[in-house]
Design an enzyme around this catalytic site. Structure first.
Site, short mmCIF file in Angstrom:
data_model
loop_
_atom_site.label_atom_id
_atom_site.label_comp_id
_atom_site.label_asym_id
_atom_site.label_seq_id
_atom_site.Cartn_x
_atom_site.Cartn_y
_atom_site.Cartn_z
N GLU A 126 0.82 -1.22 0.00
CA GLU A 126 0.00 0.00 0.00
C GLU A 126 0.85 1.27 0.00
O GLU A 126 0.50 2.28 -0.62
CB GLU A 126 -0.93 -0.01 1.23
N VAL A 129 2.51 3.36 -3.56
CA VAL A 129 1.88 4.35 -4.43
C VAL A 129 1.05 5.30 -3.58
O VAL A 129 0.21 4.86 -2.78
CB VAL A 129 0.96 3.69 -5.49
N LYS A 202 4.86 3.94 -10.45
CA LYS A 202 3.59 3.92 -9.72
C LYS A 202 2.40 3.63 -10.64
O LYS A 202 1.50 2.87 -10.27
CB LYS A 202 3.40 5.26 -8.99
#
Ligand code: HSE
Length: 437
Positions: A126, A129, A202
């Site tokens: 988590e 990004v 990302k």
């Protein structure tokens, strides 16, 4: 029973993670079930802003990833190596992984998730990004019922800070970058941020989750913000736009060689003129935002702090707690929880940038001769590039400055027209070519 973590790295995010775990009061009750068992650091002598029992710290990072007592390895070293090798070794020793390392996941996700699935362990990311913004788990879980059409994100705080400062102060890219480095908002080596590489890592991860397949990083068209000038920011403003470094991923149907249609993705990172009324236009400074569009949800935007110790640690600890919760409810290594694991097998087909259909903003410097604007129009017309506006905005010394905005055009046609325009005697240079959202 406590869940033992081996923390690799005690830098900004590692320290934030340890701080949350040291102060569990008021957080989810499971936070207090997480025990910092070992912390791998490069140097034991470095002054630190956090106090940990000295016996937890070790420079023998390999010993942590092979230690039978460790349940979850939390990789916060950053960089490609030794992070990649340590993650793979930890997986081979049956450890679950939490990482915020977008560079490793975007390049080696295939190898890492294949190994993790074989070993029956989770790899959660988590924090990789959007820092503290919850976007990975929402894409995997809360939005799972949707057909995602498009993701558009401001996912790099450094470049958003620089562009925001350029817009508000009128300063040049180099001056603002220098100030940002002095203030600690930009790295001494700003390459990964200003050249769009961090944003490409990302969007590769987000696209992979949204569109259910792996993404090859080298397929992503990537342009940074070095060439964005204060003149472009000022013209964009007059035309009703702000310039943002956007990371975009979109699903589209392309005509195949036969009469069928083939599903392809557009995945790209570049500075973009964003209409002032667009939700991403108002995201300023170091903040990040990710706009997800799908059916039936419509639009949903995630906004918040995209980096930093506390925010990224918030994401990291939520991943640790997610894994601990699954372990607590009974772990079955043969059957990973489908909403927490990654089962992608194939690589997505990415369409070449020449097939993109978009609007362009372009600035030309030309001799101030009769017929120049006509010649530009002819070159564009011959490539079926339709213009929305063409304006001579002023002068740079002896040279006339002309700003062109196109209607939607195929990028390949637009580039071909520019090649012809470059050969015109009257054209000195084309300082700016930017896409319009
Ligand atoms: N360098 C990144 C940024 C933060 O500027 O947003 C870490 O992902």
């Amino acid at each position: 029973m406590a869940f033992k973590i081996g923390l690799l790295g005690l830098g900004t995010v590692g320290t934030g993670t340890a701080q949350i775990l040291q102060q569990p009061t008021g957080r989810h009750p499971m936070v207090q079930e997480i025990e910092i068992y070992k912390v791998g650091v490069r140097s034991l002598d470095k002054p630190r802003s956090i106090s940990l029992p000295p016996e937890l710290l070790t420079t023998d990072i390999e010993a942590i990833v092979t230690d039978p007592a460790v349940d979850i390895v939390v990789e916060l070293l950053g960089g490609l190596e030794p992070a990649r090798s340590l993650i793979l070794k930890a997986i081979a020793h049956g450890k679950h992984i939490v990482t915020a390392n977008k560079a490793v996941i975007s390049r080696y996700g295939d190898e890492i998730f294949t190994a993790a699935n074989q070993a029956g362990v989770y790899v959660l990311l988590e924090g990789a990004v959007g820092g503290g913004i919850p976007v990975i788990q929402p894409l995997k879980q809360s939005l799972g019922a949707n057909q995602i059409h498009r993701i558009t994100g401001i996912v790099n705080g450094t470049t958003n800070y620089i562009l925001t400062q350029m817009q508000t102060s009128g300063g040049s890219f180099n001056d603002i970058l220098g100030d940002a480095q002095q203030l600690g908002y930009a790295e001494a080596d700003p390459t990964a941020d200003v050249d769009g590489l961090d944003a490409a890592d990302k969007i590769a991860i987000l696209a992979s989750l949204a569109f259910g397949g792996r993404i090859k990083l080298q397929d992503i068209h990537c342009e940074g913000i070095r060439q964005v000038s204060s003149a472009d920011i000022a013209y964009a403003e007059k035309l009703g736009f702000v310039i943002k470094l956007l990371a975009l991923a979109k699903r589209e149907l392309m005509a195949a060689a036969d009469t069928s249609q083939e599903e392809m993705l557009q995945v790209r990172v570049h500075p973009t003129l964003v209409p002032k009324a667009h939700p991403l236009a108002s995201i300023s400074g170091v903040y990040n935002a990710i706009l997800v569009e799908g059916e039936p949800i419509g639009q949903v935007m995630f906004f918040g702090p995209g980096a930093g110790s506390g925010p990224t640690a918030s994401a990291v600890v939520s991943d640790i707690v997610n894994i601990a919760a699954v372990l607590k409810t009974g772990r079955d290594a043969e059957r990973l929880h489908p909403l927490l694991s990654c089962a992608h097998q194939h690589y997505c087909a990415i369409s070449p940038i020449s097939e993109l259909v978009t609007r362009f903003y372009t600035r030309f410097l030309t001799k101030d001769h009769p017929g120049v604007i006509g010649s530009l129009g002819t070159c564009f017309g011959e490539q079926s590039v339709s213009l929305e506006s063409i304006v001579q905005t002023g002068f740079h010394g002896e040279l006339a400055e002309i700003v062109v905005v196109t209607h939607d055009v195929r990028e390949g046609n637009f580039r071909q027209a520019l090649e012809e325009i470059r050969t015109l005697d009257a054209v000195d240079s084309i300082p700016s070519i930017l896409r319009v959202l």
